[in-house]
Design a protein around this motif. Structure first.
Motif: not given
Length: 439
Positions: A59-78, A99-104
């Motif tokens: 997730x850190x790599x995705x934020x750094x390489x593809x996004x704004x570099x930050x991770x934003x938490x939701x009210x459901x822990x996502x 990374x196993x974050x898309x099992x289906x």
């Protein structure tokens, strides 16, 4: 400075009645990105908020390489990734899948499960619900019918302490002191008691029964509370379906969550865990790396993100000195590790510049008036418009950006909004918030 204002009452839940809709569910996911003002947005579902150190690194790599570099938490822990560039969807999907974050892929938007984050770590609760979480997620991803759930349908697994039982889930499974599990369906009664070993399957059966009723009724209900059914009708159908699968279920009463559930785990060392609060749910790359480093140094090697914009690091065997040192490292990055911080009383939507509907940079205004939060009568939630995206369920002061500048203040108690006041000049906000006395 202050002007009286009248406000319409709020329902206790934003899905308290059936809502007519003329479009499908547009809830974002990892594969279905949402176009925001600051770029594309991806919402990565993390059942129970649980992720391994390796997944945290992805997730850190995705934020750094593809996004704004930050991770934003939701009210459901996502986790939400923001500022994604156009055309990055395939790269993001490949990274998350590895990374196993898309099992289906067909279920990635419906894996909405919150779970008691301290379960099995602090000696409280009626049982450790971690096995339920793993089993429910696997059963959900294996169910062809479950693909029809909306991205807003929510499961909650409560270990008996009542924390996530207060989050208005569609299906709540609560561990009971007698060793059974109590299955709640929205806010309807009765609940159903089943054997603890049957709890994950019972939760899925309840969701599939809801989908069957949606098809029968011809409605576009996304949540159980939107389904036009007589009281007890859904529970009766779930009980019949459970019996057909050899699962005995008896009527029971859903437990009322304690008033203290709203804040989530307090920051600091708790049992065999470390807890940190994340101001406004926004993590910089440095903060995420420190959390990951602390988790990597423990036997468990995992993180648990909470629905209250916090993070729990299971740390079995960690001594007091090492726990203090780890918390100090997290505190040095700006994370909250002490229970007295005013940040624990402040939440906000994303605001400007990320949301086109927002009238103000509410996060910046919340930070500028932080000291006032500690003196306010209730916790504060800042919203850029009347939608109040991500607002908490408990009592609070709503601080809503008004058309033309300024903010409207109102108190929410027991799900009802009381008349409040208007602050025309944002420069006077801190004084107004400290002085605001909810009726």
């Amino acid at each position: 400075m202050l002007a009286a204002m009248s406000t319409a009452p709020l329902r206790s839940s934003p899905q308290a009645t059936a809502a007519p809709r003329d479009r499908g569910d547009a809830c974002p996911g990892s594969l279905r990105l949402h176009a925001a003002d600051d770029g594309a947005l991806a919402r990565v579902r993390l059942p129970g908020g649980v992720l391994t150190v390796r997944q945290a690194g992805a997730l850190a790599a995705a934020a750094r390489d593809l996004g704004d570099g930050e991770l934003h938490l939701t009210s459901r822990g996502n986790v939400q990734l923001r500022g994604l560039a156009d055309g990055c969807g395939a790269d993001l999907a490949a990274l998350l899948d590895a990374a196993g974050l898309l099992p289906s892929p067909g279920h990635e938007r419906v894996r909405n499960i919150v779970a008691s984050p301290l379960s099995g770590l602090d000696g409280r609760g009626a049982g450790d619900i971690r096995a339920w979480l793993t089993a429910l997620d696997a059963a959900l991803c294996a169910s062809e019918a479950a693909r029809g759930l909306s991205g807003r349908f929510l499961f909650a697994l409560d270990d008996g302490r009542g924390d996530v039982a207060g989050l208005d889930a569609d299906v709540t499974v609560r561990a009971a002191a007698d060793g059974r599990a109590v299955l709640g369906l929205g806010t309807s009664r009765p609940a159903l008691a089943v054997a603890a070993t049957d709890a994950p399957r019972a939760a899925l059966v309840a969701a599939e029964a809801f989908l069957h009723r949606v098809r029968e009724s011809g409605t576009k209900a996304w949540r159980i509370s939107e389904l036009p059914l007589p009281a007890g009708a859904l529970a009766a159908e779930v009980r019949r379906r459970l019996a057909a699968e050899g699962i005995a279920a008896e009527p029971d009463e859903p437990a009322a969550p304690p008033a203290s559930h709203a804040g989530g785990p307090p920051p600091g060392a708790i049992g065999s865990a470390l807890s940190a609060h994340i101001p406004l749910g926004r993590l910089s790359g440095l903060q995420w790396r420190e959390l990951t480093h602390v988790a990597a140094a423990t036997q468990a090697g995992e993180l648990r993100l909470t629905p209250w914009r916090g993070a729990v690091v299971p740390a079995p065997g960690l001594g007091p000195a090492d726990a203090d040192a780890a918390l100090a490292r997290l505190c040095a990055t700006g994370l909250v590790t002490e229970p007295g911080s005013p940040w624990l009383r402040v939440g906000a939507c994303v605001g400007r510049p990320g949301c086109a509907k927002s009238r103000a940079d509410v996060r910046a205004d919340a930070a500028r008036t932080l000291a006032a939060a500690g003196r306010a009568a209730l916790p504060l939630y800042w919203s850029g418009c009347e939608r109040r995206c991500g607002h908490p369920r408990g009592d609070r002061i709503d601080v809503v950006a008004a058309p033309g500048g300024g903010y409207d203040l109102s108190a929410v108690r027991g799900g009802q909004q009381a008349p409040g006041a208007s602050v025309a000049d944002p420069a006077h906000l801190a004084t107004a918030l400290a002085a605001f006395s909810p009726a």
